[in-house]
Structures are given as structure tokens and as C-alpha cells.
Enzyme design. Sequence first.
Site, PDB file in Angstrom:
ATOM      1  N   THR A   1       0.819  -1.206   0.000  1.00  0.00           N
ATOM      2  CA  THR A   1       0.000   0.000   0.000  1.00  0.00           C
ATOM      3  C   THR A   1       0.856   1.261   0.000  1.00  0.00           C
ATOM      4  O   THR A   1       2.000   1.250   0.474  1.00  0.00           O
ATOM      5  CB  THR A   1      -0.917   0.015   1.246  1.00  0.00           C
ATOM      6  OG1 THR A   1      -1.587   1.270   1.350  1.00  0.00           O
ATOM      7  CG2 THR A   1      -0.110  -0.187   2.521  1.00  0.00           C
ATOM      8  N   ASP A   2       0.282   2.369  -0.469  1.00  0.00           N
ATOM      9  CA  ASP A   2       0.981   3.644  -0.407  1.00  0.00           C
ATOM     10  C   ASP A   2       1.051   4.196   1.019  1.00  0.00           C
ATOM     11  O   ASP A   2       1.840   5.108   1.304  1.00  0.00           O
ATOM     12  CB  ASP A   2       0.328   4.677  -1.328  1.00  0.00           C
ATOM     13  CG  ASP A   2      -1.142   4.955  -1.001  1.00  0.00           C
ATOM     14  OD1 ASP A   2      -1.701   4.304  -0.097  1.00  0.00           O
ATOM     15  OD2 ASP A   2      -1.736   5.825  -1.678  1.00  0.00           O
ATOM     16  N   GLU A   3       0.255   3.646   1.925  1.00  0.00           N
ATOM     17  CA  GLU A   3       0.231   4.164   3.292  1.00  0.00           C
ATOM     18  C   GLU A   3       1.553   3.952   4.027  1.00  0.00           C
ATOM     19  O   GLU A   3       1.813   4.602   5.043  1.00  0.00           O
ATOM     20  CB  GLU A   3      -0.931   3.561   4.078  1.00  0.00           C
ATOM     21  CG  GLU A   3      -2.289   3.957   3.503  1.00  0.00           C
ATOM     22  CD  GLU A   3      -3.448   3.660   4.428  1.00  0.00           C
ATOM     23  OE1 GLU A   3      -3.286   3.850   5.657  1.00  0.00           O
ATOM     24  OE2 GLU A   3      -4.501   3.246   3.928  1.00  0.00           O
TER      25      GLU A   3
ATOM     26  N   TYR B   1      -1.744  -0.145  11.013  1.00  0.00           N
ATOM     27  CA  TYR B   1      -1.887  -0.849   9.728  1.00  0.00           C
ATOM     28  C   TYR B   1      -0.702  -0.548   8.818  1.00  0.00           C
ATOM     29  O   TYR B   1      -0.050  -1.448   8.295  1.00  0.00           O
ATOM     30  CB  TYR B   1      -3.188  -0.442   9.041  1.00  0.00           C
ATOM     31  CG  TYR B   1      -3.195  -0.749   7.563  1.00  0.00           C
ATOM     32  CD1 TYR B   1      -3.042  -2.058   7.104  1.00  0.00           C
ATOM     33  CD2 TYR B   1      -3.324   0.270   6.606  1.00  0.00           C
ATOM     34  CE1 TYR B   1      -3.023  -2.351   5.749  1.00  0.00           C
ATOM     35  CE2 TYR B   1      -3.311  -0.015   5.256  1.00  0.00           C
ATOM     36  CZ  TYR B   1      -3.155  -1.320   4.821  1.00  0.00           C
ATOM     37  OH  TYR B   1      -3.125  -1.599   3.480  1.00  0.00           O
TER      38      TYR B   1
ATOM     39  N   LYS C   1       2.292  -3.074   7.374  1.00  0.00           N
ATOM     40  CA  LYS C   1       2.561  -3.282   5.954  1.00  0.00           C
ATOM     41  C   LYS C   1       3.983  -2.856   5.601  1.00  0.00           C
ATOM     42  O   LYS C   1       4.645  -3.488   4.765  1.00  0.00           O
ATOM     43  CB  LYS C   1       1.547  -2.529   5.100  1.00  0.00           C
ATOM     44  CG  LYS C   1       0.156  -3.135   5.108  1.00  0.00           C
ATOM     45  CD  LYS C   1       0.118  -4.552   4.521  1.00  0.00           C
ATOM     46  CE  LYS C   1       0.355  -4.568   3.040  1.00  0.00           C
ATOM     47  NZ  LYS C   1       0.223  -5.940   2.467  1.00  0.00           N
TER      48      LYS C   1
END
Length: 353
Positions: free
Chosen positions: A132-134, A158, A162
Site C-alpha cells: 500500500t501507499d500508506e 496498519y 505493511k
Amino acid sequence: MILVTGGAGFIGANFVIDWLARNDEPVVNLDKLTYAGNYATLRPLDGDPRHHFVQADIGDRATLDAVLHQHCPRAVLHFAAESHVDRSIDRPDDFVATNVVGTATLLEAVRAYWIALPVAQRDAFRFLHVSTDEVYGTLAPHDPAFTETTPHAPNSPYAASKAGSDHLVRAWHHTFGLPTLTTNCSNNYGPHQFPEKLIPLMIQRALHGEALPVYGDGLNVRDWLYVGDHCDAIRTVLERGTPGETYNVGGRNEHTNVDVVNRICALLDTLRPRASGSYREQIAYVTDRKGHDRRYAVDATKLERELGWQPKETFDTGLARTVKWYVDNEAWVDAILSGAYRQAYFSNELERA
């Protein structure tokens, strides 16, 4: 044969269905069927000999070993993850267990399998990690978009979990030579998304006459990527990506959350008009989420330049398709809200690990 983990989740299920619609290469689909895993999404594949479903946890090493050696996949595509930020704030331990420990267990199982392959198969094998970009943190309004060299700076449990899985995948490539590929995508949307995420949540609440909660001032910005375009990007990276490389996948569709909600309301006003007034009247601003990142934006130039991928959907076309799908498939959402979807798998005679 390819092995997909998390293939009953939103992105994974869309990928599996799309994969089998495009070619005849079989898929082993391994999913734990947590609350976010919905076997009902895979119903169209019932009876299809190309789809082999295994209910199992990526943290179960014995089962992973058995599945890998039984089916001998040429690639493993790792979608399985806990992914909802709000839940990660309430239960961060679940995210560490699945996204960090589970990924490490999967990597070790895959490494043992890969080492034992004949040379030609070992050279052709790929492990593709969907992230993810997060993991990159947050951007100010005029900052350039995230690139593959942006340092990881996660701000939620989260995102941190990741980021941990990204680092593990990188380490298994550089230390052990495992031919890995990593994709970091922007916010996905589309059919079959669990209705805890923004777009399906707003659609179902609107149709039920409930308040449409918007965090804070509603001006948090996300880059939106239609799930079908994401699936196409993953196929492209699997086919032509360079082992050890990371590829960002973005839709080049930056919108504030409140803009997205207003667009949904406008589409619903046309597709399913209220008795009076607009769905916009249901918008309600609520206390902001803890640690809420202000802006994400993804630069997908590397993927576009090196591998020739381009998104096909604009946000207008993708959102229109998505809202219409949810309006036409209220029974799918209702089964989730009632909990009936949890019985979809157990009513079938399928393999259980």
C-alpha cells in the site's frame, strides 16, 4: 499454476476472477476467511476446475508447505493482509500477527519450496507482494507524489505492519536471492469491497437513510485506483517486472474525502432518487480519526515507463461503475450486514486445511 493468498478479500477476489476470465492457468486460492474474506464473491467460480480453494492461515507453516508441494505454483501472489486502519487502531496486535509474522512465515515456506525447484523453474519463479501507499506516510498539499524511493514513514498500526512486510520481502530478496516483486498501490475501489471502506460504506448508508460520516473537515486527500486497473497492473508486474524491484500503482485521481462522498450522492440522486431532496443532506462531519494522514498521492511513472501499464478508468467512469454495481447488488451487501455471508463457504464441499 499460481498461488494467491487472500483471494477471498476485495482485491484478491477481483484478481482471481479476472485472472480466470482472461486465461486458463489454474489458481490455488488460499484464504483464512476472516470477517473480510467473503467466499460469496467467488461463487461464479463454483465448479470451475481451474479454481482450487483452500481455507488456511498464512501463519500455518505446515499447511503452506503442503499446499506448495502439492500444487507446485510458478508464482505466489501475496494479497493476504489485515487492511482497515480503524480496526488497526483498536486491535494492532492482529495486524502485526498477520501482516508481519504471517508474511515472514509465508516467505520462509516459499523460500524452502523455491530452493528445491529445478534450476529452470527456480529462475522463472516469482513472489509478488501486494502492498500500500500508506507505508510512505503523509504528504503536505503541494508535496510531490510518492515514488518508489520515498522513505517508509508509516503513521498507523496498519501502515506500520505493511511497512514491516515490505522490509521483510526486500530482505528475503537481498539476503536469500528470492525473486520478489513488490507493488505499492493507492486507495482501491470497485465491486465487492467490504462495506467498512469509504465508498461502499457511504453507498449502503445512503441507501438505508443513515448519516454519512465524514472525518474531520473532509479535506483529507486520497489517490483513487479502480480495482480492475490494479489487477491489470499486478498481472503486468508479474509478467514483466524485474526481481527485487518495487512498482508504485496509482490512478492519478486525487480527491478529498468529502468530494468523493458528494460524487457518490450525485450518482445516487440519479440512480436511486430519494423521495425528496438529495443524499447530500445525510452528510455529517464527525470527530477525526486518530493519526489521520492528510494526503496520499502516488507517482506510477516507473510502472508506466518501464512496463507500459496505464490505468483505463478515470475516477468518473470507475466511480459510476462502482456505485451502479452496489445499487444493483444490494443483496451482496445485505448478506454482509446480516452476517449471512460467513456461511457461504461452509455450504460448499470444498477443501479445508
